[in-house]
Design an enzyme around this catalytic site. Structure first.
Site, PDB file in Angstrom:
ATOM      1  N   GLU A   1      33.854  15.313  35.272  1.00 40.91           N
ATOM      2  CA  GLU A   1      31.825  16.419  34.599  1.00 40.91           C
ATOM      3  C   GLU A   1      31.180  15.935  33.912  1.00 40.91           C
ATOM      4  O   GLU A   1      29.797  15.790  34.036  1.00 40.91           O
ATOM      5  CB  GLU A   1      32.606  17.658  33.400  1.00 40.91           C
ATOM      6  CG  GLU A   1      33.977  18.369  33.341  1.00 40.91           C
ATOM      7  CD  GLU A   1      35.142  17.449  33.620  1.00 40.91           C
ATOM      8  OE1 GLU A   1      35.112  16.587  33.883  1.00 40.91           O
ATOM      9  OE2 GLU A   1      35.959  18.596  34.713  1.00 40.91           O
TER      10      GLU A   1
ATOM     11  N   PHE B   1      34.983  22.145  29.683  1.00 40.47           N
ATOM     12  CA  PHE B   1      34.600  20.994  29.734  1.00 40.47           C
ATOM     13  C   PHE B   1      33.050  20.590  29.825  1.00 40.47           C
ATOM     14  O   PHE B   1      33.061  19.780  29.336  1.00 40.47           O
ATOM     15  CB  PHE B   1      34.793  20.249  31.288  1.00 40.47           C
ATOM     16  CG  PHE B   1      36.953  21.241  31.136  1.00 40.47           C
ATOM     17  CD1 PHE B   1      37.715  20.642  30.402  1.00 40.47           C
ATOM     18  CD2 PHE B   1      37.178  21.579  32.652  1.00 40.47           C
ATOM     19  CE1 PHE B   1      38.424  20.915  30.784  1.00 40.47           C
ATOM     20  CE2 PHE B   1      37.763  22.103  32.553  1.00 40.47           C
ATOM     21  CZ  PHE B   1      39.594  21.908  31.650  1.00 40.47           C
TER      22      PHE B   1
ATOM     23  N   ARG C   1      34.122  35.486  36.460  1.00 41.24           N
ATOM     24  CA  ARG C   1      34.424  35.571  37.704  1.00 41.24           C
ATOM     25  C   ARG C   1      35.201  36.859  38.527  1.00 41.24           C
ATOM     26  O   ARG C   1      35.947  37.282  37.605  1.00 41.24           O
ATOM     27  CB  ARG C   1      34.491  33.633  38.377  1.00 41.24           C
ATOM     28  CG  ARG C   1      35.634  33.130  37.311  1.00 41.24           C
ATOM     29  CD  ARG C   1      37.194  33.523  37.706  1.00 41.24           C
ATOM     30  NE  ARG C   1      37.208  33.076  39.597  1.00 41.24           N
ATOM     31  CZ  ARG C   1      37.866  33.973  40.052  1.00 41.24           C
ATOM     32  NH1 ARG C   1      39.104  34.188  39.928  1.00 41.24           N
ATOM     33  NH2 ARG C   1      38.039  33.206  41.535  1.00 41.24           N
TER      34      ARG C   1
END
Lengths: 302, 339
Positions: free
Chosen positions: B85, B110, B193
């Site tokens: 990340e 993250f 999502r």
């Protein structure tokens, strides 16, 4: 205004001529560094002196840029990850004609465009804000990807320090550059074996550095970073390898803190080197004497 | 990825249907609710068809952030950065510097916790057009604190230059994506999502970056909500009507910069003010509204519906939303208790 493009070195130049050109640039840059250090009374002079040859090789031999137009789209990008080396980078930017020499004395002062830790929002020609170590190579990966995507032939150079090899993000980026086959990316690691808390091998052992980069899929060379001839040869090999194989390249440069000034070379090594007020002139004299002696002997040997 | 940990207490006799920790990305849609598949992925493809500068990146979570839709449509403009990340966001900043417009996706935990330094210094300080897409914001997974970004807005609100968007549904997401691409500096989208509820199409509503919108009026209570809690707020408002409580709903999908003018105009009345957010009570919408009110000298009691200041349990989402007060029933009870 005429826009001039500084192309690495003239293609007709011999290696000897290129070396002389870079050494002369490094010499002037070291003087700039001492002058900035004296004006501020402090600064990362030891590191800037050790990196002067590498920075001179980049700016006087490798980088394509336009001094009058630092944002020129087609420029090669030089990303300084080690923000505290800014003093050395400002010297290079002055040598390159991007920052006026007269402005260098403002280094580290209030409202100066030349802060102690390099930031892109302050200084023309400064591509990124370094200083939070371990960022530069991640940004460089994106810069190289972005340029390639847009069909640019520009190259990306990321200058980082051996201390930054402690940071996990550096290795995320090393793997990413290999995965994406970034032949337009060259990393330059200044191995002065010194970190904030002491010698690198006592802080966190990073060796074998060469094997680590090789294992990450990079084309690796390790040179004396204060030997300009060796540096230029390494840059040439890196470019050839990138052309042939599309691999990212890393040049590991072993350097000497305080290089060029015996008084500082012999001083106990410290991240933040103490230099007394009366010593700046001695440093300058030693620097000049050393350079003149070396160029004189090189002249004789021709 | 699935897990099968039982969430509820074991009952030996007359067993109840056992709610399971759902797949990592659980849907919070109600049974039978109208949904739209992968609104972010499709909106990004549409935006990218119109703006050739848009690129997509992910850190080994393309399939789980709907980025795979973009990757399929524009393989040459999609960059897999691996489970890294710091590289993801450092590289996104580097790409933005060359003039492209990156959307970089991972889970919110993250982005906010692991890569903060990279977002702060590489994207926000130079004010680059880096668009962070964070999956599993707040309590949208039953996987426990490793995946539940209950404090992401609290972390990100302190970052100068960053725009923060907490969309309610597929309508918000579809309309937000091109506006995020067009806005100059860095942005953070709290991604919903998969099959995302479609709610706001029933209201006279359009998403405008930086604007709060009054979705419905009401004389007794004002809900100020963001994210999926606006959906719950609208449902709770309908149920409260059955209790003869008339509830207004103000949707504030942009958390930063915050539309204090619209919100203060709505809360500076005699009505009970309730904030509703899918986020810890610390540092999110409640404190944003409270600070705006205090600064303007509006002395109002504000009732927060938010996650508690604690690490949350693992389990099934309906169980957890009920437990931590985000369910419609709990909202209705909280309002009736406060009136």
């Amino acid at each position: 205004m005429t826009i001039t493009e500084t192309v690495r070195a003239p293609e007709t130049a011999s290696l000897q001529e290129r070396v002389a050109r870079v050494e002369a640039a490094a010499y002037r840059m070291r003087h700039h560094v001492l002058n900035m250090g004296e004006a501020q009374g402090q600064g990362y002079v030891g590191q800037a002196l050790d990196a002067a040859d590498v920075l001179a090789a980049v700016y006087a031999d490798q980088l394509r840029y336009r001094a009058e137009d630092p944002e020129w789209e087609g420029r090669d990008r030089f990303l300084l990850s080690t923000g505290h080396y800014a003093i050395g980078h400002y010297a290079a930017l002055a040598e390159a004609g991007i920052v006026p020499v007269d402005e260098l004395e403002t280094y580290g002062s209030d409202d100066s465009r030349l802060p102690m830790s390099g930031m892109s929002t302050y200084t023309p020609g400064m591509e990124i804000s370094g200083g939070s170590l371990g960022h530069g190579l991640t940004i460089a990966v994106g810069t190289a990807l972005g340029l390639r995507l847009q069909g640019s032939g520009a190259r990306v150079f990321n200058f980082l320090s051996d201390g930054e090899l402690d940071e996990g993000s550096t290795w995320e980026a090393a793997m990413g550059a290999h995965h994406h086959q970034l032949g337009n990316l060259t990393a330059i690691v200044d191995i002065n074996a010194l970190q904030a808390d002491g010698k690198t091998d006592t802080v966190l052992r990073t060796e074998p550095v060469l094997d680590k980069w090789a294992a990450c899929g990079w084309f690796v060379q390790r040179v004396d970073g204060n030997d300009v001839g060796a540096l230029l040869a390494a840059f040439d090999s890196a470019a050839a390898k990138a052309e042939a194989e599309g691999k990212p390249s890393v040049i590991l440069c072993d350097t000497k803190v305080g290089r060029g000034v015996p008084l500082l070379e012999d001083r106990e090594k410290a991240h933040f080197m103490r230099i007394d007020e009366h010593e700046w002139q001695i440093c300058r004299e030693q620097l000049t004497a050393g350079y003149e002696a070396r160029t004189a002997s090189e002249g004789e040997s021709k | 990825m699935t897990a099968t940990t039982a969430a509820g207490p074991t009952v030996k006799t007359a067993p109840k249907p056992k709610l399971k920790t759902s797949a990592m990305i659980a849907s919070f849609a109600d049974p039978g609710q109208k949904t739209t598949p992968a609104p972010f992925g499709h909106a990004l493809v549409k935006a990218a068809q119109e703006n050739e500068k848009i690129v997509g990146l992910t850190a080994d979570l393309g399939k789980y952030t709907d980025m795979h839709i973009f990757a399929k449509a524009f393989p040459e403009r999609f960059f897999q950065m691996g489970m890294a990340e710091q590289l993801l966001f450092g590289a996104a900043a580097g790409m933005a510097q060359t003039g492209v417009v990156p959307f970089a996706s991972t889970y919110s935990v993250f982005a906010a916790r692991r890569a903060y330094d990279f977002l702060c210094l590489d994207a926000a300080e130079p004010n680059l057009n880096v668009n962070i897409v964070g999956g599993l914001p707040g309590l949208t997974t039953g996987y426990g604190p490793s995946h539940q970004a209950t404090e992401d807005m609290a972390i990100f609100r302190g970052m100068p230059n960053l725009t923060i968007v907490d969309p309610c549904d597929s309508v918000d997401i579809e309309q937000a994506v091109p506006q995020l691409a067009a806005s100059e500096g860095p942005t953070y989208l709290r991604l919903l999502r998969g099959n995302v509820p479609t709610v706001l199409d029933e209201y006279d509503y359009t998403f405008e970056l930086g604007k709060a919108k009054v979705l419905r009026g009401g004389n007794d209570v004002v809900f100020v909500s963001s994210g999926l809690m606006t959906m719950r707020a609208l449902q709770a408002a309908k149920e409260l009507a059955a209790h003869n409580v008339d509830v207004a709903v103000v949707h504030t999908p942009t958390i930063k910069p915050f539309d204090a003018e619209t919100v203060l105009g709505e809360i500076n009345t005699d009505r009970l003010v309730v904030t509703l957010e899918n986020h810890t009570v610390v540092g999110g919408l409640f404190e944003t509204v409270a600070a705006a009110a205090a600064r303007a000298g509006v002395a109002k009691r504000i009732l927060p519906v938010a996650l508690p200041d604690e690490f949350l349990h693992a389990g099934a989402l309906p169980t957890l939303h009920e437990r931590y007060g985000l369910s419609v029933d709990r909202i209705v009870a909280a309002v009736l208790g406060a009136l």
